[in-house]
Write an enzyme that holds these catalytic residues in place. Structure first.
Site, PDB file in Angstrom:
ATOM      1  N   GLY A  19       0.718  -1.297  -0.214  1.00 11.34           N
ATOM      2  CA  GLY A  19      -0.066  -0.106  -0.016  1.00 11.34           C
ATOM      3  C   GLY A  19       0.793   1.327  -0.089  1.00 11.34           C
ATOM      4  CG  ASP A  70      -8.059   0.721  10.168  1.00  7.71           C
ATOM      5  OD1 ASP A  70      -8.971   1.522  10.342  1.00  7.71           O
ATOM      6  OD2 ASP A  70      -8.567  -0.595   9.886  1.00  7.71           O
ATOM      7  CG  ASP A 128      -5.530  -3.676  -1.431  1.00 12.09           C
ATOM      8  OD1 ASP A 128      -5.217  -3.240  -0.419  1.00 12.09           O
ATOM      9  OD2 ASP A 128      -5.718  -4.646  -1.599  1.00 12.09           O
TER      10      ASP A 128
HETATM   11  P1  IMP Z   1      -3.876  -1.796  10.934  1.00  5.47           P
HETATM   12  O1  IMP Z   1      -3.034  -3.083  11.301  1.00  5.47           O
HETATM   13  O2  IMP Z   1      -5.400  -2.234  11.281  1.00  5.47           O
HETATM   14  O3  IMP Z   1      -3.583  -0.307  11.506  1.00  5.47           O
HETATM   15  O4  IMP Z   1      -4.112  -1.950   9.214  1.00  5.47           O
HETATM   16  C1  IMP Z   1      -3.326  -1.053   8.574  1.00  5.47           C
HETATM   17  C2  IMP Z   1      -3.602  -1.832   7.099  1.00  5.47           C
HETATM   18  O5  IMP Z   1      -4.924  -2.091   6.662  1.00  5.47           O
HETATM   19  C3  IMP Z   1      -2.838  -0.536   6.156  1.00  5.47           C
HETATM   20  O6  IMP Z   1      -1.596  -0.817   5.924  1.00  5.47           O
HETATM   21  C4  IMP Z   1      -3.950  -1.060   4.972  1.00  5.47           C
HETATM   22  O7  IMP Z   1      -3.197  -1.966   4.210  1.00  5.47           O
HETATM   23  C5  IMP Z   1      -4.968  -1.594   5.657  1.00  5.47           C
HETATM   24  N1  IMP Z   1      -6.101  -0.554   5.592  1.00  5.47           N
HETATM   25  C6  IMP Z   1      -7.016   0.119   6.832  1.00  5.47           C
HETATM   26  N2  IMP Z   1      -8.063   0.683   6.102  1.00  5.47           N
HETATM   27  C7  IMP Z   1      -7.794   0.510   4.760  1.00  5.47           C
HETATM   28  C8  IMP Z   1      -8.647   1.355   4.066  1.00  5.47           C
HETATM   29  O8  IMP Z   1      -9.535   2.273   4.336  1.00  5.47           O
HETATM   30  N3  IMP Z   1      -8.405   1.105   2.614  1.00  5.47           N
HETATM   31  C9  IMP Z   1      -7.371   0.391   2.288  1.00  5.47           C
HETATM   32  N4  IMP Z   1      -6.380  -0.302   3.071  1.00  5.47           N
HETATM   33  C10 IMP Z   1      -6.645  -0.152   4.557  1.00  5.47           C
HETATM   34 MG    MG Z   2      -0.845  -1.824   4.074  1.00  5.22          MG
END
Ligand code: IMP
Ligand code: MG
Length: 175
Positions: free
Chosen positions: A41, A100, A156
């Site tokens: 990403g 996120d 994505d």
């Molecule tokens: P976390 O471990 O929940 O913080 O996830 C982060 C990862 O989730 C990011 O690197 C993204 O690849 C994916 N992600 C979280 N939200 C989105 C979104 O709105 N669109 C696309 N990918 C997302």
């Molecule tokens: Mg990612």
């Protein structure tokens, strides 16, 4: 059917990336930086960002797997590609597309801390602060976004939409 609405234009992104490049160049003045992008990403954001950093920069990538084809986190993370450079004693900046729940970065921060870098900071294009499950401090934030699933500029949904030059809010047909 998936409807989408633009939320960050390519001009808005380019301007913010220039600002972040200036701030980072100022903060690390006189230092060498290792910039580590999280595949896939962050790849487009990182490619633009490093070209706005006026310092000697080495780049590397890691790949972690957490989401699969779903738009909600399953909470599990696998490390599928490690860094290739040595980061011991170096100033390291992790570059992520979106923070996120914080799980991915909390995991990577712990793993990289074991390599004993001189410093370790995080830069994310988008911070969804309200959705944190795990506390993670993001040092350089492009944009704060409260909610919604975003695609484009590297982001994505089920491996689609990464190539758009702008960022869109994807409206799922079941939401
Ligand atoms: P976390 O471990 O929940 O913080 O996830 C982060 C990862 O989730 C990011 O690197 C993204 O690849 C994916 N992600 C979280 N939200 C989105 C979104 O709105 N669109 C696309 N990918 C997302
Ligand atoms: Mg990612």
């Amino acid at each position: 059917m998936q409807d989408k609405e633009i939320i960050l234009s390519r001009e808005t992104i380019a301007q913010r990336v220039r600002e972040l490049g200036k701030i980072i160049s100022h903060d690390y003045a006189g230092k060498k930086l290792v910039v580590i992008g999280i595949l896939k990403g962050a790849v487009i954001f990182m490619a633009d960002l490093v070209r706005e950093i006026d310092l000697p920069v080495e780049i590397d990538f890691v790949r972690v797997f957490s989401y699969g084809a779903s738009s909600t986190s399953c909470g599990e993370i696998r490390f599928t590609k490690d860094i290739e450079l040595s980061i011991a004693g170096k100033d390291v900046l992790i570059v992520e597309d979106i923070v996120d729940t914080g799980r991915t970065l909390a995991y990577l921060r712990d793993v990289f801390t074991c390599h004993e870098p001189n410093s370790l900071r995080i830069c994310a294009l988008i911070d969804k602060k309200e959705r944190r499950d795990v506390p993670v401090w993001v040092d350089y934030v492009g944009f704060d976004v409260k909610e919604g699933f975003l695609v484009g500029y590297g982001l994505d949904h089920a491996e689609q939409h990464r190539h758009y030059p702008d960022v869109y809010h994807l409206k799922m047909s079941n939401s």
